[in-house]
Design a protein around this motif. Structure first.
Motif, mmCIF file in Angstrom:
data_model
loop_
_atom_site.group_PDB
_atom_site.id
_atom_site.type_symbol
_atom_site.label_atom_id
_atom_site.label_comp_id
_atom_site.label_asym_id
_atom_site.label_seq_id
_atom_site.Cartn_x
_atom_site.Cartn_y
_atom_site.Cartn_z
ATOM 1 N N GLY A 121 12.217 7.231 55.117
ATOM 2 C CA GLY A 121 11.338 6.079 54.966
ATOM 3 C C GLY A 121 11.990 4.813 55.490
ATOM 4 O O GLY A 121 13.170 4.556 55.238
ATOM 5 N N VAL A 166 8.559 8.002 57.632
ATOM 6 C CA VAL A 166 7.434 7.595 56.795
ATOM 7 C C VAL A 166 7.411 6.078 56.723
ATOM 8 O O VAL A 166 8.432 5.449 56.428
ATOM 9 C CB VAL A 166 7.564 8.187 55.373
ATOM 10 C CG1 VAL A 166 6.475 7.641 54.461
ATOM 11 C CG2 VAL A 166 7.514 9.704 55.417
ATOM 12 N N ASP A 167 6.259 5.487 57.013
ATOM 13 C CA ASP A 167 6.086 4.045 56.873
ATOM 14 C C ASP A 167 4.814 3.802 56.081
ATOM 15 O O ASP A 167 3.710 3.864 56.617
ATOM 16 C CB ASP A 167 6.003 3.370 58.237
ATOM 17 C CG ASP A 167 5.917 1.848 58.136
ATOM 18 O OD1 ASP A 167 5.702 1.343 57.013
ATOM 19 O OD2 ASP A 167 6.057 1.170 59.170
ATOM 20 N N SER A 172 7.853 3.521 51.035
ATOM 21 C CA SER A 172 8.117 4.543 52.054
ATOM 22 C C SER A 172 9.177 5.559 51.657
ATOM 23 O O SER A 172 8.992 6.767 51.830
ATOM 24 C CB SER A 172 8.524 3.869 53.366
ATOM 25 O OG SER A 172 7.472 3.097 53.893
ATOM 26 N N SER A 173 10.316 5.111 51.148
ATOM 27 C CA SER A 173 11.402 6.066 50.903
ATOM 28 C C SER A 173 11.149 6.950 49.692
ATOM 29 O O SER A 173 11.560 8.115 49.674
ATOM 30 C CB SER A 173 12.743 5.336 50.771
ATOM 31 O OG SER A 173 12.727 4.405 49.718
ATOM 32 N N ALA A 176 8.917 9.484 50.907
ATOM 33 C CA ALA A 176 9.656 10.478 51.693
ATOM 34 C C ALA A 176 10.168 11.599 50.797
ATOM 35 O O ALA A 176 10.132 12.781 51.164
ATOM 36 C CB ALA A 176 10.818 9.803 52.426
ATOM 37 N N GLY A 196 15.880 6.870 52.790
ATOM 38 C CA GLY A 196 15.362 5.696 53.466
ATOM 39 C C GLY A 196 16.474 4.725 53.794
ATOM 40 O O GLY A 196 17.576 4.792 53.222
#
Length: 437
Positions: A121, A166-167, A172-173, A176, A196
């Motif tokens: 992420g 992944v955004d 995001s993270s 992920a 991330g």
């Protein structure tokens, strides 16, 4: 394995068998835990060699890494010219992935040809902007594409599993990790790396976030405190190594914690594109704990998204109180805290920072303090909501039983993620993990 406690959810638990991190004031997980336990505030002034003090931004405090320009390119077989063109976030992910595997007692070179997945992420691209200014070269394309954050790891280690960036904003993270867990549960892969990164290269990015009204003029995250006035940025990253719990047990792995389940949703509209939604967050929490097979009263701690904004904090508290705080026995509030008070808001890597903090806390059966909290935000009635901020280092309130915690991460635009973590089943004298009684 008995369904009691560990297989009561909708899916098989996923084991965290290794992790690495590079965070403000901490070069590895051991240093990070010591820093957390001691209540160290790793937020400080921008390094002198990072942003010149030329009036580019008024926001000069943050959680910074040292020597983000340093990278052992030869170790990964990367020519110097190519390494110089690589986004520092790519370099950091490579190092973290290698270190995480070593901490999981897995030789990185042994995975070549395996279906191991990599999910990373990230949301910021400062280095691409900087490269545009100074001119690009033959390695700019591969050095700057966000997809290469994951693909570079897969290439370096010869991995043939799914490899993706992944955004989804600041969630995001953590998302992920959720994606990697689902890959494992579907049987698509047998091992996954998830995490991330966030590196702050340009002052203009900070200035833009500050102009949008998101940053604290004080350079602090005053999470759940009456002084909450925005967040302070942070940088760094972390990677976790994941396996299905049954495989980790069979392999005799040391399991730091397990992911029992989780959920992802979106606010789906509301008062504004950047304004979080209490109903959506409450729905997310209820779905996550149903997926994990965990009752609200079993949860002892939640690692908050907890940015310290005057709008976001009361919304998050209201959702937590409704989903997990209400109806708890007297004297047993849901304990909460935010790692952002220690290291700043790592934005695209914020969720994995909170995940790693919680995994380490479970492994140590202890809760480190959340900083910058003195007087509750008047809009957050902690007692009514059944919540309490962890203000001092303490033992985990589980009286020797199973430890259960949640980790929240919410993104701009409304993508929300929450994962449910727990302590692993006890190990047998032979070193294997045993089912609970």
């Amino acid at each position: 394995m008995s369904a009691t406690g560990y297989e009561a959810g909708l899916e098989e638990p996923v084991a965290v068998v290794g992790l690495s991190c590079r965070l403000p004031g901490a070069a590895d997980p051991d240093a990070f835990w010591r820093s957390l336990w001691a209540g160290v505030d790793a937020v400080g002034e921008v390094p002198a060699d990072r942003w010149p003090d030329d009036g580019g931004t008024d926001y000069r405090r943050g959680g910074f890494l040292e020597q983000v320009d340093r990278f052992d390119a030869a170790f990964f077989g990367i020519p110097p010219a190519e390494a110089a063109a690589m986004d520092p976030q790519q370099r950091l992910v490579l190092e973290l992935a290698w270190e995480a595997l070593e901490r999981a007692r897995i030789a990185p070179t042994s995975l070549r040809g395996s279906t191991t997945s990599v999910v990373v992420g990230a949301i910021n691209g400062d280095y691409a902007t900087l490269t545009d200014r100074v001119g690009s070269g033959p390695y700019a394309l591969t050095g700057l594409l966000r997809s290469l954050l994951a693909n570079r790891v897969s290439y370096a280690l010869g991995l043939r599993g799914p490899s993706l960036a992944v955004d989804a904003g600041q969630s995001s993270s953590l998302l992920a990790v959720q994606v990697a867990c689902e890959q494992l549960r579907r049987g698509e892969v047998g091992l996954a790396l998830a995490g991330g990164v966030n590196v702050m290269v340009l002052p203009e990015t900070t200035e833009a976030i500050g102009t949008a009204g998101a940053l604290s003029p004080d350079g602090r995250c005053w999470t759940f405190d009456a002084r909450a006035n925005g967040y302070v940025r942070g940088e760094g990253g972390a990677v976790v190594v994941l396996k299905r719990l049954s495989d980790a047990v069979a392999d005799g792995d040391e399991v730091l914690c397990v992911v029992l389940g989780g959920a992802v949703n979106n606010d789906g509209g509301g008062d504004g594109l950047t304004v979080p939604s209490a109903p959506a967050q409450e729905e997310l929490l209820r779905r996550a704990y149903r997926d994990a097979g965990v009752g609200a009263g079993e949860v002892q701690y939640v690692e908050l998204h907890g940015t310290g904004t005057p709008v976001g904090d009361p919304i998050e508290a209201a959702a937590l109180g409704a989903a997990l705080g209400a109806g708890r026995p007297a004297g047993t509030p849901l304990l909460v805290g935010s790692v952002k008070t220690n290291i700043g808001h790592l934005e695209g890597a914020a969720g994995i920072a909170g995940f790693v903090k919680t995994a380490l806390a479970i492994a140590h059966r202890s809760l480190p303090p959340s900083l910058n909290f003195e007087t509750p935000n008047p809009a957050i009635p902690l007692d009514e909501l059944g919540l309490a901020v962890v203000r001092e280092p303490r033992e985990w309130p589980a009286a020797g039983g199973r430890l259960v915690a949640g980790v929240s991460s919410f993104g701009i635009g409304g993508t929300n993620c929450h994962l449910v973590l727990a302590s692993p089943p006890p190990r047998t004298p032979a070193g294997r993990t045993a089912p609970p009684p």
